[in-house]
Design an enzyme around this catalytic site. Structure first.
Site, PDB file in Angstrom:
ATOM      1  N   ARG A   1     -12.091   1.208  -3.303  1.00  0.00           N
ATOM      2  CA  ARG A   1     -11.136   0.203  -3.233  1.00  0.00           C
ATOM      3  C   ARG A   1     -12.153  -1.081  -3.332  1.00  0.00           C
ATOM      4  O   ARG A   1     -13.213  -1.166  -2.901  1.00  0.00           O
ATOM      5  CB  ARG A   1     -10.290   0.035  -2.387  1.00  0.00           C
ATOM      6  CG  ARG A   1      -9.116   1.277  -2.388  1.00  0.00           C
ATOM      7  CD  ARG A   1      -8.299   0.984  -1.052  1.00  0.00           C
ATOM      8  NE  ARG A   1      -7.523   2.422  -1.155  1.00  0.00           N
ATOM      9  CZ  ARG A   1      -6.961   3.018   0.175  1.00  0.00           C
ATOM     10  NH1 ARG A   1      -7.405   2.272   1.319  1.00  0.00           N
ATOM     11  NH2 ARG A   1      -6.277   4.216   0.153  1.00  0.00           N
TER      12      ARG A   1
ATOM     13  N   ARG B   1      -0.010  -3.686  -0.299  1.00  0.00           N
ATOM     14  CA  ARG B   1      -1.684  -3.460  -0.242  1.00  0.00           C
ATOM     15  C   ARG B   1      -2.211  -3.535  -1.564  1.00  0.00           C
ATOM     16  O   ARG B   1      -3.305  -3.649  -1.758  1.00  0.00           O
ATOM     17  CB  ARG B   1      -1.882  -2.216   0.553  1.00  0.00           C
ATOM     18  CG  ARG B   1      -3.221  -2.285   1.001  1.00  0.00           C
ATOM     19  CD  ARG B   1      -3.638  -0.943   1.985  1.00  0.00           C
ATOM     20  NE  ARG B   1      -3.615   0.241   1.232  1.00  0.00           N
ATOM     21  CZ  ARG B   1      -3.769   1.279   1.982  1.00  0.00           C
ATOM     22  NH1 ARG B   1      -4.039   1.596   3.084  1.00  0.00           N
ATOM     23  NH2 ARG B   1      -3.601   2.561   0.958  1.00  0.00           N
TER      24      ARG B   1
ATOM     25  N   ARG C   1       1.349   9.614  -1.709  1.00  0.00           N
ATOM     26  CA  ARG C   1       1.205   9.380  -0.465  1.00  0.00           C
ATOM     27  C   ARG C   1       2.320   9.140   0.317  1.00  0.00           C
ATOM     28  O   ARG C   1       2.638   9.775   1.513  1.00  0.00           O
ATOM     29  CB  ARG C   1       0.424   7.937  -0.532  1.00  0.00           C
ATOM     30  CG  ARG C   1      -0.984   8.093  -0.863  1.00  0.00           C
ATOM     31  CD  ARG C   1      -1.787   6.805  -1.079  1.00  0.00           C
ATOM     32  NE  ARG C   1      -3.050   7.138  -1.458  1.00  0.00           N
ATOM     33  CZ  ARG C   1      -4.376   7.009  -0.618  1.00  0.00           C
ATOM     34  NH1 ARG C   1      -4.218   6.593   0.493  1.00  0.00           N
ATOM     35  NH2 ARG C   1      -5.282   7.451  -1.438  1.00  0.00           N
TER      36      ARG C   1
END
Ligand code: ADP
Ligand code: 5GP
Length: 213
Positions: free
Chosen positions: A61, A154, A165
């Site tokens: 990321r 996020r 997730r």
């Protein structure tokens, strides 16, 4: 200090000689706040904790560093390492491979630091079969709705990854309720309160490391 790892007949990784402070396993759904709490803990206690840098096949990321946040690798290379017995545990999570190498834990323990492992619930189960004997801490969100909002805010996941997730989170939230899986379950609603709770649990180990200096 020499660490000796062996694999018994059932394929379980066992360690030989090992001393120093007890490691800490932080687990809980993706987006529950593990990294946030962990980064703060390490910043506030310099020279006390060491992070066990896992391997993963997912892409970095923005802001993540190879060798610091993860060892970013390929499926082929990671599978080879697993086949060579280099890993304590490994798991498939949300379409990617993740795993803790023996070297990751040894690097931290050789410095006599408290080794922190951030692993999913499958990793927790595998580590329970090893001789690592860590303190098991689960970080949980206040609700699925709040977890989803945190993960969306996020802005690190695609819609597909986010859904995977959330599905894994449902399983994690159920399993973490089973008695005996975790030493403590912290609900990360208010960040300050969650952080204070985390520090309280780790206080004894933190003091041990500080006094040994
Ligand atoms: P994890 O490491 O468990 O996947 P993160 O630490 O990345 O989770 O946290 C997920 C998101 O939620 C981050 O954007 C973080 O800033 C935010 N967050 C963490 N704890 C709280 C909290 N108590 N209240 C509100 N937002 C939080
Ligand atoms: P993320 O992609 O958000 O960094 O991590 C996804 C999930 O993988 C999280 O639940 C995290 O705890 C878990 N994870 C990270 N490293 C490991 C590891 O080495 N082993 C296992 N089993 N899970 C890991």
């Amino acid at each position: 200090m020499q660490l000796i790892w062996r694999t018994d007949d059932s394929g379980t990784v066992r360690k030989g000689t090992m001393s120093g402070p007890r490691p800490v396993v932080l687990s809980g759904p993706s987006g529950a706040g593990k990294s946030t709490l962990l980064k703060r803990l390490m910043k506030d206690h310099e020279g006390v904790f060491g992070f066990s840098v896992s391997h993963t096949t997912r892409s970095p990321r923005p802001g993540e560093e190879d060798g610091k946040d993860y060892h970013f690798t390929t499926r082929e290379a990671m599978q080879e390492g697993i086949n060579n017995g280099e890993f304590i545990e490994n798991a498939e999570f949300s379409g990617n491979m993740y795993g803790t190498s023996k070297a990751a834990v040894e690097n931290v323990r050789a410095k006599n630091l408290i080794c922190i492992l951030d692993v999913d619930i499958q990793g927790v189960k595998r580590i329970k079969e090893s001789d690592l004997d860590p303190i098991y801490i689960s970080i949980q969100p206040p609700s699925m709705e709040i977890l989803e909002k945190r993960l969306r805010d996020r802005q690190t996941e695609t819609e597909e990854s986010l859904q995977k997730r959330l599905e894994a989170a449902r399983i994690d939230m159920e399993l973490s309720k089973e008695p005996g899986v975790f030493d403590i379950v912290i609900i990360n609603d208010d960040l300050e309160k969650a952080y204070e709770e985390l520090k309280k649990i780790l206080n004894e180990e933190i003091t041990k490391v500080q006094e040994a200096k």
